[in-house]
Design a protein around this motif. Structure first.
Motif, PDB file in Angstrom:
ATOM      1  N   GLY A  37       0.809  -1.214   0.000  1.00 27.75           N
ATOM      2  CA  GLY A  37       0.000   0.000   0.000  1.00 27.75           C
ATOM      3  C   GLY A  37       0.841   1.262   0.000  1.00 27.75           C
ATOM      4  O   GLY A  37       0.488   2.260  -0.640  1.00 27.75           O
ATOM      5  N   GLY A  38       1.974   1.228   0.697  1.00 25.97           N
ATOM      6  CA  GLY A  38       2.872   2.374   0.724  1.00 25.97           C
ATOM      7  C   GLY A  38       3.480   2.653  -0.637  1.00 25.97           C
ATOM      8  O   GLY A  38       3.643   3.818  -1.035  1.00 25.97           O
ATOM      9  N   VAL A  39       3.815   1.596  -1.361  1.00 27.60           N
ATOM     10  CA  VAL A  39       4.353   1.764  -2.715  1.00 27.60           C
ATOM     11  C   VAL A  39       3.288   2.372  -3.630  1.00 27.60           C
ATOM     12  O   VAL A  39       3.572   3.283  -4.417  1.00 27.60           O
ATOM     13  CB  VAL A  39       4.842   0.416  -3.280  1.00 27.60           C
ATOM     14  CG1 VAL A  39       5.227   0.545  -4.752  1.00 27.60           C
ATOM     15  CG2 VAL A  39       6.039  -0.095  -2.477  1.00 27.60           C
ATOM     16  N   ALA A  40       2.049   1.878  -3.527  1.00 30.61           N
ATOM     17  CA  ALA A  40       0.948   2.422  -4.334  1.00 30.61           C
ATOM     18  C   ALA A  40       0.736   3.904  -4.037  1.00 30.61           C
ATOM     19  O   ALA A  40       0.562   4.722  -4.953  1.00 30.61           O
ATOM     20  CB  ALA A  40      -0.335   1.639  -4.057  1.00 30.61           C
ATOM     21  N   ALA A  41       0.763   4.266  -2.753  1.00 30.32           N
ATOM     22  CA  ALA A  41       0.570   5.669  -2.367  1.00 30.32           C
ATOM     23  C   ALA A  41       1.729   6.544  -2.845  1.00 30.32           C
ATOM     24  O   ALA A  41       1.528   7.699  -3.217  1.00 30.32           O
ATOM     25  CB  ALA A  41       0.437   5.769  -0.852  1.00 30.32           C
ATOM     26  N   LEU A  91       9.326  10.375   1.444  1.00 29.36           N
ATOM     27  CA  LEU A  91       9.549  10.021   2.858  1.00 29.36           C
ATOM     28  C   LEU A  91       8.216   9.919   3.590  1.00 29.36           C
ATOM     29  O   LEU A  91       7.985   8.972   4.358  1.00 29.36           O
ATOM     30  CB  LEU A  91      10.432  11.064   3.536  1.00 29.36           C
ATOM     31  CG  LEU A  91      10.610  10.890   5.052  1.00 29.36           C
ATOM     32  CD1 LEU A  91      11.411   9.616   5.355  1.00 29.36           C
ATOM     33  CD2 LEU A  91      11.322  12.106   5.660  1.00 29.36           C
ATOM     34  N   ARG A  92       7.348  10.869   3.356  1.00 27.10           N
ATOM     35  CA  ARG A  92       6.050  10.868   4.028  1.00 27.10           C
ATOM     36  C   ARG A  92       5.235   9.632   3.657  1.00 27.10           C
ATOM     37  O   ARG A  92       4.652   8.971   4.508  1.00 27.10           O
ATOM     38  CB  ARG A  92       5.293  12.141   3.652  1.00 27.10           C
ATOM     39  CG  ARG A  92       4.067  12.387   4.513  1.00 27.10           C
ATOM     40  CD  ARG A  92       2.809  12.229   3.734  1.00 27.10           C
ATOM     41  NE  ARG A  92       1.623  12.555   4.543  1.00 27.10           N
ATOM     42  CZ  ARG A  92       0.399  12.500   4.072  1.00 27.10           C
ATOM     43  NH1 ARG A  92       0.177  12.168   2.826  1.00 27.10           N
ATOM     44  NH2 ARG A  92      -0.633  12.780   4.850  1.00 27.10           N
ATOM     45  N   GLN A  93       5.192   9.305   2.367  1.00 28.23           N
ATOM     46  CA  GLN A  93       4.390   8.167   1.931  1.00 28.23           C
ATOM     47  C   GLN A  93       4.977   6.827   2.386  1.00 28.23           C
ATOM     48  O   GLN A  93       4.232   5.912   2.751  1.00 28.23           O
ATOM     49  CB  GLN A  93       4.241   8.168   0.399  1.00 28.23           C
ATOM     50  CG  GLN A  93       3.494   9.364  -0.164  1.00 28.23           C
ATOM     51  CD  GLN A  93       2.078   9.486   0.368  1.00 28.23           C
ATOM     52  OE1 GLN A  93       1.470   8.523   0.814  1.00 28.23           O
ATOM     53  NE2 GLN A  93       1.540  10.707   0.351  1.00 28.23           N
ATOM     54  N   MET A  94       6.300   6.726   2.391  1.00 33.10           N
ATOM     55  CA  MET A  94       6.917   5.456   2.776  1.00 33.10           C
ATOM     56  C   MET A  94       6.976   5.272   4.289  1.00 33.10           C
ATOM     57  O   MET A  94       7.393   4.206   4.759  1.00 33.10           O
ATOM     58  CB  MET A  94       8.324   5.348   2.171  1.00 33.10           C
ATOM     59  CG  MET A  94       8.329   5.214   0.657  1.00 33.10           C
ATOM     60  SD  MET A  94       7.283   3.854   0.023  1.00 33.10           S
ATOM     61  CE  MET A  94       8.207   2.432   0.580  1.00 33.10           C
ATOM     62  N   THR A  95       6.557   6.272   5.043  1.00 33.01           N
ATOM     63  CA  THR A  95       6.397   6.091   6.488  1.00 33.01           C
ATOM     64  C   THR A  95       4.912   6.055   6.829  1.00 33.01           C
ATOM     65  O   THR A  95       4.397   5.040   7.309  1.00 33.01           O
ATOM     66  CB  THR A  95       7.095   7.213   7.275  1.00 33.01           C
ATOM     67  OG1 THR A  95       6.685   8.510   6.765  1.00 33.01           O
ATOM     68  CG2 THR A  95       8.600   7.107   7.158  1.00 33.01           C
ATOM     69  N   TYR A  96       4.211   7.124   6.519  1.00 38.57           N
ATOM     70  CA  TYR A  96       2.791   7.231   6.851  1.00 38.57           C
ATOM     71  C   TYR A  96       1.940   6.183   6.124  1.00 38.57           C
ATOM     72  O   TYR A  96       1.158   5.456   6.741  1.00 38.57           O
ATOM     73  CB  TYR A  96       2.302   8.644   6.526  1.00 38.57           C
ATOM     74  CG  TYR A  96       0.807   8.823   6.541  1.00 38.57           C
ATOM     75  CD1 TYR A  96       0.106   8.834   7.751  1.00 38.57           C
ATOM     76  CD2 TYR A  96       0.086   8.977   5.353  1.00 38.57           C
ATOM     77  CE1 TYR A  96      -1.278   8.995   7.770  1.00 38.57           C
ATOM     78  CE2 TYR A  96      -1.281   9.147   5.365  1.00 38.57           C
ATOM     79  CZ  TYR A  96      -1.957   9.148   6.574  1.00 38.57           C
ATOM     80  OH  TYR A  96      -3.311   9.305   6.577  1.00 38.57           O
ATOM     81  N   SER A  97       2.080   6.098   4.810  1.00 38.50           N
ATOM     82  CA  SER A  97       1.194   5.218   4.047  1.00 38.50           C
ATOM     83  C   SER A  97       1.537   3.744   4.224  1.00 38.50           C
ATOM     84  O   SER A  97       0.637   2.899   4.278  1.00 38.50           O
ATOM     85  CB  SER A  97       1.215   5.590   2.553  1.00 38.50           C
ATOM     86  OG  SER A  97       0.506   6.785   2.341  1.00 38.50           O
ATOM     87  N   GLY A 134      -0.555   8.311  11.812  1.00 30.95           N
ATOM     88  CA  GLY A 134      -0.386   9.751  11.995  1.00 30.95           C
ATOM     89  C   GLY A 134       0.787  10.065  12.895  1.00 30.95           C
ATOM     90  O   GLY A 134       1.523  11.035  12.666  1.00 30.95           O
ATOM     91  N   PHE A 135       0.984   9.245  13.921  1.00 34.49           N
ATOM     92  CA  PHE A 135       2.111   9.448  14.842  1.00 34.49           C
ATOM     93  C   PHE A 135       3.433   9.083  14.165  1.00 34.49           C
ATOM     94  O   PHE A 135       4.398   9.856  14.203  1.00 34.49           O
ATOM     95  CB  PHE A 135       1.908   8.594  16.094  1.00 34.49           C
ATOM     96  CG  PHE A 135       3.009   8.717  17.106  1.00 34.49           C
ATOM     97  CD1 PHE A 135       3.072   9.814  17.960  1.00 34.49           C
ATOM     98  CD2 PHE A 135       4.005   7.747  17.194  1.00 34.49           C
ATOM     99  CE1 PHE A 135       4.105   9.931  18.887  1.00 34.49           C
ATOM    100  CE2 PHE A 135       5.036   7.863  18.108  1.00 34.49           C
ATOM    101  CZ  PHE A 135       5.085   8.958  18.965  1.00 34.49           C
ATOM    102  N   VAL A 136       3.471   7.914  13.536  1.00 40.42           N
ATOM    103  CA  VAL A 136       4.705   7.447  12.889  1.00 40.42           C
ATOM    104  C   VAL A 136       5.112   8.366  11.737  1.00 40.42           C
ATOM    105  O   VAL A 136       6.302   8.644  11.539  1.00 40.42           O
ATOM    106  CB  VAL A 136       4.529   6.002  12.375  1.00 40.42           C
ATOM    107  CG1 VAL A 136       5.720   5.559  11.529  1.00 40.42           C
ATOM    108  CG2 VAL A 136       4.349   5.041  13.555  1.00 40.42           C
ATOM    109  N   GLY A 137       4.124   8.843  10.984  1.00 38.14           N
ATOM    110  CA  GLY A 137       4.430   9.635   9.799  1.00 38.14           C
ATOM    111  C   GLY A 137       4.596  11.116  10.041  1.00 38.14           C
ATOM    112  O   GLY A 137       4.807  11.875   9.082  1.00 38.14           O
ATOM    113  N   ASN A 138       4.522  11.566  11.299  1.00 35.08           N
ATOM    114  CA  ASN A 138       4.576  13.009  11.576  1.00 35.08           C
ATOM    115  C   ASN A 138       5.873  13.671  11.100  1.00 35.08           C
ATOM    116  O   ASN A 138       5.824  14.738  10.483  1.00 35.08           O
ATOM    117  CB  ASN A 138       4.370  13.275  13.067  1.00 35.08           C
ATOM    118  CG  ASN A 138       3.974  14.709  13.340  1.00 35.08           C
ATOM    119  OD1 ASN A 138       2.875  15.141  13.006  1.00 35.08           O
ATOM    120  ND2 ASN A 138       4.883  15.467  13.956  1.00 35.08           N
ATOM    121  N   PRO A 139       7.057  13.086  11.360  1.00 35.28           N
ATOM    122  CA  PRO A 139       8.285  13.726  10.847  1.00 35.28           C
ATOM    123  C   PRO A 139       8.272  13.878   9.329  1.00 35.28           C
ATOM    124  O   PRO A 139       8.680  14.920   8.795  1.00 35.28           O
ATOM    125  CB  PRO A 139       9.396  12.766  11.308  1.00 35.28           C
ATOM    126  CG  PRO A 139       8.828  12.091  12.517  1.00 35.28           C
ATOM    127  CD  PRO A 139       7.371  11.926  12.209  1.00 35.28           C
TER     128      PRO A 139
END
Length: 310
Positions: A37-41, A91-97, A134-139
């Protein structure tokens, strides 16, 4: 009579008797990779990055038209300027998504939900996933916003991050570890709303379309379900987005608290103030939602093909 049946069964070959007694169990499908899902996002966000970049710069500059802002970017930085800060988006997508899709699947297992479960159960799983992601992807969220908006600032105020990793290192070195948690509360709240509406409603609409035999499990079904999911997500998140924007842009005592802002806006504009800007928000979120889920479904088919499951 019973002796005749027993004799007939005894006369059959052993393998025929075993087949009649116990049919082989169907092959259990292996779960998809947690990062799919992260790759798709990430792919979807890369395609829509120029629109997101333009939105951020419209908010940060005096430009009032999207086309005008795009032309200015191309004139000053070339076509590649439309992809400024894309490493922050990655970075945001590969952490948050990555986290939200993984956490959504795990949350469904935890509460005993699947794609055919009632909407409230899917929404609960989406809320749980959104809180974690939301917590993990905040940075990554902070880095993305800073890198996208940097070019719109006066040269002396630019941060000039080289890439997303350089941004993280400099944030910790110059502002301390606490800088990575800046705005985490509003970010987690919005992530809860987004995932409770977007992920859950996609599963719900897809299951309904298949159950009613409106579509087969194909790209037409995925497009329709993701279109509906994007509309639901825009509507659910609109109040949080409007409130966040007003609190952050308010000056002096106007923006001391969200509760005060709600009271003032309700008094002056009525309850529909919560849906101001719905159309631009829908136009921005809709293509991203459709691209995410269509890409996700195609990646799942690719995994099935490599496993020989198709």
């Amino acid at each position: 009579m019973s002796k005749t049946i027993e004799q007939s069964a005894a006369a059959l070959p052993v393998n025929v008797v075993e087949t009649a007694v116990a049919a082989p169990a169907p092959k259990k499908k292996k779960p998809y990779p947690f990062w799919l899902g992260g790759v798709a996002a990430t792919i979807a966000a890369s395609i829509t990055h120029p629109l997101d970049l333009t939105k951020v710069r419209l908010q940060a500059t005096g430009d009032t038209r999207m086309i005008q802002s795009i032309r200015k970017t191309v004139r000053t930085a070339g076509v590649l300027g439309l992809f400024d800060g894309i490493s922050g988006t990655w970075l945001r997508q590969m952490t948050y998504s990555v986290c939200r899709f993984w956490a959504y699947d795990e949350s469904k297992k935890l509460i005993g939900a699947n794609e055919k479960s009632p909407a409230w159960k899917l929404a609960l799983a989406g809320s749980m996933a959104g809180g974690i992601a939301g917590f993990v992807g905040n940075p990554g969220e902070i880095v993305m916003v800073r890198m996208q908006g940097d070019f719109a600032k006066p040269p002396e105020k630019r941060l000039n991050y080289k890439n997303s990793i350089d941004a993280l290192v400099r944030m910790v070195r110059e502002e301390g570890w606490s800088s990575l948690g800046r705005g985490v509360g509003p970010n987690v709240f919005r992530a809860v709303l987004m995932n409770a509406s977007q992920l859950a409603s996609y599963d719900f609409f897809k299951a309904e379309l298949l159950r009613r035999n409106i579509f087969d499990d194909n790209i037409y079904c995925h497009t329709t379900a993701s279109f509906a999911a994007g509309t639901v997500a825009t509507t659910v998140c609109s109040p949080a987005d409007v409130l966040k924007s007003r609190v952050m842009s308010a000056a002096g005592s106007e923006g001391k608290s969200a509760l005060q802002m709600i009271r003032t806006s309700m008094k002056n504009e009525g309850p529909m103030f919560m849906f101001k800007g719905w159309v631009p928000a829908w136009m921005r979120l809709q293509p991203t939602t459709i691209l995410i889920f269509i890409t996700f479904e195609q990646l799942k088919r690719l995994v099935d093909w490599t496993r020989g499951d198709l």
